[in-house]
Design a protein around this motif. Structure first.
Motif, PDB file in Angstrom:
ATOM      1  N   ARG A 180       0.939   6.460 -15.141  1.00 40.46           N
ATOM      2  CA  ARG A 180       0.353   7.513 -14.314  1.00 40.46           C
ATOM      3  C   ARG A 180       1.068   7.481 -12.968  1.00 40.46           C
ATOM      4  NH1 ARG A 180      -2.140   5.232 -10.153  1.00 40.46           N
ATOM      5  NH2 ARG A 180      -3.441   3.381 -10.398  1.00 40.46           N
ATOM      6  N   PRO A 181       0.929   8.531 -12.140  1.00 42.05           N
ATOM      7  CA  PRO A 181       1.587   8.520 -10.822  1.00 42.05           C
ATOM      8  C   PRO A 181       0.969   7.476  -9.890  1.00 42.05           C
ATOM      9  CG  PRO A 181       0.830  10.727 -11.404  1.00 42.05           C
ATOM     10  CD  PRO A 181       0.237   9.788 -12.403  1.00 42.05           C
ATOM     11  N   LEU A 182       1.705   7.152  -8.840  1.00 39.33           N
ATOM     12  CA  LEU A 182       1.169   6.324  -7.759  1.00 39.33           C
ATOM     13  C   LEU A 182       0.360   7.212  -6.837  1.00 39.33           C
ATOM     14  CD1 LEU A 182       4.297   4.198  -6.793  1.00 39.33           C
ATOM     15  CD2 LEU A 182       2.381   3.547  -8.260  1.00 39.33           C
ATOM     16  N   PHE A 183      -0.841   6.779  -6.484  1.00 41.19           N
ATOM     17  CA  PHE A 183      -1.715   7.559  -5.623  1.00 41.19           C
ATOM     18  C   PHE A 183      -1.562   7.122  -4.171  1.00 41.19           C
ATOM     19  CE2 PHE A 183      -4.432   7.409  -9.613  1.00 41.19           C
ATOM     20  CZ  PHE A 183      -3.968   8.632 -10.081  1.00 41.19           C
ATOM     21  N   VAL A 184      -1.494   8.081  -3.281  1.00 42.80           N
ATOM     22  CA  VAL A 184      -1.426   7.776  -1.858  1.00 42.80           C
ATOM     23  C   VAL A 184      -2.706   7.031  -1.475  1.00 42.80           C
ATOM     24  CG1 VAL A 184      -1.443   8.776   0.468  1.00 42.80           C
ATOM     25  CG2 VAL A 184       0.102   9.691  -1.283  1.00 42.80           C
ATOM     26  N   GLY A 185      -2.537   5.921  -0.772  1.00 40.99           N
ATOM     27  CA  GLY A 185      -3.665   5.111  -0.320  1.00 40.99           C
ATOM     28  C   GLY A 185      -3.980   3.920  -1.208  1.00 40.99           C
TER      29      GLY A 185
ATOM     30  N   THR B 203       0.848  -1.189   0.000  1.00 40.55           N
ATOM     31  CA  THR B 203       0.000   0.000   0.000  1.00 40.55           C
ATOM     32  C   THR B 203       0.881   1.236   0.000  1.00 40.55           C
ATOM     33  OG1 THR B 203      -1.726  -1.184   1.206  1.00 40.55           O
ATOM     34  CG2 THR B 203      -1.834   1.225   1.238  1.00 40.55           C
ATOM     35  N   VAL B 204       0.531   2.205  -0.823  1.00 44.41           N
ATOM     36  CA  VAL B 204       1.247   3.480  -0.865  1.00 44.41           C
ATOM     37  C   VAL B 204       0.723   4.294   0.319  1.00 44.41           C
ATOM     38  CG1 VAL B 204       1.798   5.525  -2.241  1.00 44.41           C
ATOM     39  CG2 VAL B 204       1.402   3.327  -3.381  1.00 44.41           C
ATOM     40  N   GLU B 205       1.367   4.127   1.456  1.00 45.36           N
ATOM     41  CA  GLU B 205       0.904   4.723   2.705  1.00 45.36           C
ATOM     42  C   GLU B 205       1.356   6.172   2.841  1.00 45.36           C
ATOM     43  OE1 GLU B 205       2.631   2.037   5.500  1.00 45.36           O
ATOM     44  OE2 GLU B 205       1.047   0.546   5.230  1.00 45.36           O
ATOM     45  N   ARG B 206       0.459   7.007   3.314  1.00 45.90           N
ATOM     46  CA  ARG B 206       0.715   8.441   3.470  1.00 45.90           C
ATOM     47  C   ARG B 206       1.983   8.710   4.294  1.00 45.90           C
ATOM     48  NH1 ARG B 206      -1.924  12.567   2.235  1.00 45.90           N
ATOM     49  NH2 ARG B 206      -3.857  11.435   1.849  1.00 45.90           N
TER      50      ARG B 206
ATOM     51  N   ASP C  96       0.777  17.442   1.315  1.00 51.60           N
ATOM     52  CA  ASP C  96      -0.305  18.331   1.750  1.00 51.60           C
ATOM     53  C   ASP C  96      -1.631  17.848   1.152  1.00 51.60           C
ATOM     54  OD1 ASP C  96      -2.210  20.552   1.702  1.00 51.60           O
ATOM     55  OD2 ASP C  96      -0.530  21.817   2.341  1.00 51.60           O
ATOM     56  N   GLU C  97      -2.537  17.385   2.020  1.00 50.18           N
ATOM     57  CA  GLU C  97      -3.800  16.809   1.538  1.00 50.18           C
ATOM     58  C   GLU C  97      -4.633  17.808   0.742  1.00 50.18           C
ATOM     59  OE1 GLU C  97      -5.939  13.998   4.096  1.00 50.18           O
ATOM     60  OE2 GLU C  97      -4.250  14.215   5.499  1.00 50.18           O
TER      61      GLU C  97
ATOM     62  N   GLY D 134      -6.648  14.967  -8.002  1.00 51.69           N
ATOM     63  CA  GLY D 134      -7.670  14.954  -6.960  1.00 51.69           C
ATOM     64  C   GLY D 134      -7.222  14.298  -5.669  1.00 51.69           C
ATOM     65  N   ARG D 135      -5.932  14.047  -5.547  1.00 48.78           N
ATOM     66  CA  ARG D 135      -5.368  13.395  -4.358  1.00 48.78           C
ATOM     67  C   ARG D 135      -3.852  13.520  -4.385  1.00 48.78           C
ATOM     68  NH1 ARG D 135      -7.130   7.424  -6.264  1.00 48.78           N
ATOM     69  NH2 ARG D 135      -7.945   8.345  -8.124  1.00 48.78           N
ATOM     70  N   ASN D 136      -3.223  13.092  -3.301  1.00 55.12           N
ATOM     71  CA  ASN D 136      -1.760  13.130  -3.238  1.00 55.12           C
ATOM     72  C   ASN D 136      -1.168  11.988  -4.050  1.00 55.12           C
ATOM     73  OD1 ASN D 136      -2.550  14.105  -0.122  1.00 55.12           O
ATOM     74  ND2 ASN D 136      -1.024  15.349  -1.177  1.00 55.12           N
ATOM     75  N   ILE D 137       0.027  12.241  -4.548  1.00 53.97           N
ATOM     76  CA  ILE D 137       0.768  11.224  -5.294  1.00 53.97           C
ATOM     77  C   ILE D 137       2.106  10.981  -4.599  1.00 53.97           C
ATOM     78  CG2 ILE D 137      -0.345  11.809  -7.477  1.00 53.97           C
ATOM     79  CD1 ILE D 137       2.244  13.311  -8.274  1.00 53.97           C
ATOM     80  N   ALA D 138       2.783   9.913  -4.994  1.00 56.97           N
ATOM     81  CA  ALA D 138       4.088   9.569  -4.434  1.00 56.97           C
ATOM     82  C   ALA D 138       5.198  10.126  -5.337  1.00 56.97           C
ATOM     83  CB  ALA D 138       4.223   8.063  -4.312  1.00 56.97           C
ATOM     84  N   PRO D 139       6.369  10.418  -4.772  1.00 55.60           N
ATOM     85  CA  PRO D 139       7.508  10.855  -5.589  1.00 55.60           C
ATOM     86  C   PRO D 139       7.867   9.800  -6.645  1.00 55.60           C
ATOM     87  CG  PRO D 139       7.949  11.234  -3.264  1.00 55.60           C
ATOM     88  CD  PRO D 139       6.692  10.409  -3.344  1.00 55.60           C
TER      89      PRO D 139
END
Length: 149
Positions: free
Chosen positions: A86-91, A16-19, A38-39, A48-53
């Motif tokens: 596409r980017p990895l989404f947090v969560g 899981t891509v954890e915050r 930053d949420e 529409g959400r945070n992404i991972a580096p």
């Protein structure tokens, strides 16, 4: 040395891509872009959400290729490339696995060097590829000799 492993793959592992992990990773690499942490910025972004580096997949588990026994120290990180759909989404959950792509040897000034090429895949729960990571590990003559002991 590793030619017999070419084409072998690891099992598919869920991560899981954890915050919190994304935050710690961003801090560790010195990239505190608000889109990662930053949420509110994440909600207002085009995703529409945070992404991972971009290099975050490095910390995701991708299983073990049976028979690949690399030493714990002395290896040289030769190359690494990421390709994203596409980017990895947090969560989100990511399913990763590794494949041994190639192994070859070259004579260097300090002896024979081995080059192990691997490719990691990150997929969503439907099996669609989100990213690939290509890397090359260099195994020096010193490490090769120590492995044969």
């Amino acid at each position: 040395m590793y030619k017999d492993l070419i084409g072998k793959r690891s099992e598919r592992v869920k991560s899981t891509v954890e915050r919190g992990m994304v935050r710690r990773f961003a801090e560790a690499v010195g990239d505190l872009n608000p889109i990662y942490i930053d949420e509110e910025v994440g909600r207002r972004s085009r995703y529409g959400r945070n992404i991972a580096p971009p290099t975050f997949p490095r910390v995701l588990s991708s299983g073990v290729v049976e028979g690949l026994n690399l030493p714990k120290k002395g290896l040289i990180h030769g190359e690494q490339n990421y390709h994203y759909k596409r980017p990895l989404f947090v969560g989100e959950d990511i399913y990763s696995y590794s494949v041994i792509e190639d192994y070859y040897e070259k004579q260097g000034s300090s002896g024979l060097m081995g080059f192990l090429s691997t490719k990691r895949y990150g997929e969503n729960d439907k099996g669609e590829v989100i990213f690939t990571e290509e890397s090359v590990i260099i195994i020096t003559e010193t490490v090769r000799k120590a492995m044969k002991v």
